[in-house]
Design a protein around this motif. Sequence first.
Motif, PDB file in Angstrom:
ATOM      1  N   GLU A  74       0.733  -1.002   0.004  1.00 57.71           N
ATOM      2  CA  GLU A  74       0.104   0.063   0.104  1.00 57.71           C
ATOM      3  C   GLU A  74       0.797   1.258   0.018  1.00 57.71           C
ATOM      4  O   GLU A  74       1.867   1.210   0.713  1.00 57.71           O
ATOM      5  N   ARG A  75       0.505   2.067  -0.795  1.00 60.36           N
ATOM      6  CA  ARG A  75       1.147   3.560  -0.571  1.00 60.36           C
ATOM      7  C   ARG A  75       0.459   4.597   0.101  1.00 60.36           C
ATOM      8  O   ARG A  75      -0.833   4.464   0.018  1.00 60.36           O
ATOM      9  N   THR A  76       0.970   5.370   0.932  1.00 60.27           N
ATOM     10  CA  THR A  76       0.377   5.987   1.974  1.00 60.27           C
ATOM     11  C   THR A  76       0.854   7.741   1.715  1.00 60.27           C
ATOM     12  O   THR A  76       1.927   7.919   1.405  1.00 60.27           O
ATOM     13  N   PHE A  77       0.031   8.399   1.918  1.00 61.29           N
ATOM     14  CA  PHE A  77       0.283  10.008   1.850  1.00 61.29           C
ATOM     15  C   PHE A  77      -0.589  10.555   2.890  1.00 61.29           C
ATOM     16  O   PHE A  77      -1.453   9.924   3.664  1.00 61.29           O
ATOM     17  N   ARG A  78      -0.320  11.912   3.100  1.00 61.31           N
ATOM     18  CA  ARG A  78      -0.965  12.800   4.083  1.00 61.31           C
ATOM     19  C   ARG A  78      -1.374  14.088   3.223  1.00 61.31           C
ATOM     20  O   ARG A  78      -0.567  14.774   2.349  1.00 61.31           O
ATOM     21  N   LEU A  79      -2.681  14.510   3.618  1.00 58.28           N
ATOM     22  CA  LEU A  79      -3.393  15.923   2.980  1.00 58.28           C
ATOM     23  C   LEU A  79      -3.106  16.748   4.034  1.00 58.28           C
ATOM     24  O   LEU A  79      -3.753  16.562   5.301  1.00 58.28           O
ATOM     25  N   PHE A  80      -2.351  17.860   3.953  1.00 57.74           N
ATOM     26  CA  PHE A  80      -2.517  18.850   4.824  1.00 57.74           C
ATOM     27  C   PHE A  80      -3.195  19.922   4.604  1.00 57.74           C
ATOM     28  O   PHE A  80      -3.232  20.437   3.616  1.00 57.74           O
ATOM     29  N   ILE A  81      -3.971  20.497   5.592  1.00 60.99           N
ATOM     30  CA  ILE A  81      -4.982  21.567   5.565  1.00 60.99           C
ATOM     31  C   ILE A  81      -4.647  22.597   6.427  1.00 60.99           C
ATOM     32  O   ILE A  81      -4.489  22.317   7.687  1.00 60.99           O
ATOM     33  N   GLU A  82      -4.490  23.918   5.876  1.00 57.42           N
ATOM     34  CA  GLU A  82      -4.188  25.210   6.760  1.00 57.42           C
ATOM     35  C   GLU A  82      -4.766  26.344   6.696  1.00 57.42           C
ATOM     36  O   GLU A  82      -4.864  26.621   5.714  1.00 57.42           O
ATOM     37  N   GLU A  83      -5.432  26.708   7.658  1.00 55.95           N
ATOM     38  CA  GLU A  83      -6.093  27.900   7.606  1.00 55.95           C
ATOM     39  C   GLU A  83      -5.056  29.004   7.812  1.00 55.95           C
ATOM     40  O   GLU A  83      -4.503  28.992   8.743  1.00 55.95           O
ATOM     41  N   VAL A  84      -4.886  29.916   6.968  1.00 57.13           N
ATOM     42  CA  VAL A  84      -4.056  31.125   7.067  1.00 57.13           C
ATOM     43  C   VAL A  84      -4.672  32.441   7.634  1.00 57.13           C
ATOM     44  O   VAL A  84      -5.800  32.757   7.319  1.00 57.13           O
ATOM     45  N   PRO A  85      -3.808  32.986   8.531  1.00 56.68           N
ATOM     46  CA  PRO A  85      -4.522  34.120   9.452  1.00 56.68           C
ATOM     47  C   PRO A  85      -4.632  35.350   8.362  1.00 56.68           C
ATOM     48  O   PRO A  85      -3.754  35.271   7.480  1.00 56.68           O
ATOM     49  N   LEU A  86      -5.985  35.826   8.541  1.00 56.02           N
ATOM     50  CA  LEU A  86      -6.155  37.165   7.790  1.00 56.02           C
ATOM     51  C   LEU A  86      -5.957  38.319   8.792  1.00 56.02           C
ATOM     52  O   LEU A  86      -6.124  38.302   9.945  1.00 56.02           O
ATOM     53  N   GLN A  87      -5.858  39.389   7.939  1.00 57.79           N
ATOM     54  CA  GLN A  87      -5.582  40.832   8.786  1.00 57.79           C
ATOM     55  C   GLN A  87      -7.047  41.521   9.013  1.00 57.79           C
ATOM     56  O   GLN A  87      -7.935  41.376   8.373  1.00 57.79           O
ATOM     57  N   ASP A  88      -7.193  42.024  10.197  1.00 59.93           N
ATOM     58  CA  ASP A  88      -8.469  42.732  10.483  1.00 59.93           C
ATOM     59  C   ASP A  88      -8.766  44.092   9.644  1.00 59.93           C
ATOM     60  O   ASP A  88      -7.726  44.367   8.922  1.00 59.93           O
ATOM     61  N   SER A  89      -9.517  44.741   9.913  1.00 60.64           N
ATOM     62  CA  SER A  89      -9.856  46.077   9.075  1.00 60.64           C
ATOM     63  C   SER A  89      -8.819  47.085   9.049  1.00 60.64           C
ATOM     64  O   SER A  89      -8.654  47.909   8.507  1.00 60.64           O
ATOM     65  N   THR A  90      -8.053  47.132  10.494  1.00 57.58           N
ATOM     66  CA  THR A  90      -7.120  48.008  10.750  1.00 57.58           C
ATOM     67  C   THR A  90      -5.733  47.731  10.153  1.00 57.58           C
ATOM     68  O   THR A  90      -4.701  48.629  10.259  1.00 57.58           O
ATOM     69  N   GLY A  91      -5.610  46.495   9.555  1.00 51.82           N
ATOM     70  CA  GLY A  91      -4.663  46.169   8.880  1.00 51.82           C
ATOM     71  C   GLY A  91      -3.424  45.343   9.987  1.00 51.82           C
ATOM     72  O   GLY A  91      -2.549  44.898   9.474  1.00 51.82           O
ATOM     73  N   ALA A  92      -4.016  45.104  11.144  1.00 55.34           N
ATOM     74  CA  ALA A  92      -3.176  44.425  12.316  1.00 55.34           C
ATOM     75  C   ALA A  92      -3.764  42.865  11.990  1.00 55.34           C
ATOM     76  O   ALA A  92      -4.800  42.391  11.803  1.00 55.34           O
TER      77      ALA A  92
END
Length: 252
Positions: A118-136
């Motif tokens: 059997e061949r095995t793999f991993r799918l990685f999922i990452e939520e990227v941080p977003l900036q708020d309305s002030t740019g921070a």
Amino acid sequence: MRSKRGYVRIRLPIWGFLLFLGAVLALGDPAMAGQLKLSTVRIDLSDRQPSAVLTLTNTGPSRSLVHLRLMAWSQVSGADRLEPTDAVLVNPPIADILPGAQQVVRIGYAGALQTPNERTFRLFIEEVPLQDSTGAQAVETILKISLPVFLPPQSPPTKVLAAAPPERGIPTVFMLNRGTRHARFTEYQLIGRGGVAGSLHKTSGYVLASTWMGYPLDDKDLAVPGPEKLRLTTEDGPVEIPLDPAVRQEMR
């Protein structure tokens, strides 16, 4: 379709994430984490079915930017190894999901014909941080999630587990998979003479085909008289494996 960088990050306090991940791996229910809901917790591919679909749902009040990538997954000398691969591809590698919306992700097998193991793999999922309305950039906990991806062997798959008794002073039990597909288990327990049992260990353990892995023991386990077998709760049900010192020779 070639994947770029991407893992898995999700907004959750660490205790909440651990509870979620344990439930997902033990029960196999659809995954819910922070703003993202995943439609499955594992992916199976084959020559007859070379592609699969994963649906990501944004259940939160704000948009979610997600990166995805696939890695080849193996186990070498008792440790997991992840390496870049073009055998399995993910599309899209980046998804911007609005609140309440869904993103369909396609995972496709583009490699050579199936192999003896059997061949095995991993799918990685990452939520990227977003900036708020002030740019921070908002302060948040960034975490990874990975889903296993399996491609079966050419012949009917087998899994044959063996185990070695713990060595003196080494609080570890070693499991060897002589089969052609992975073995997965959620609990393990050392059993000694007279049925004396050690600690019941909860885990999300895998032993891939033709490899071995070590799993930790504790003081209660080391006090078990004459360890004779290892009791496992696997995805196929409970099993008991006799402890065999000769297994260590096969691990070398």
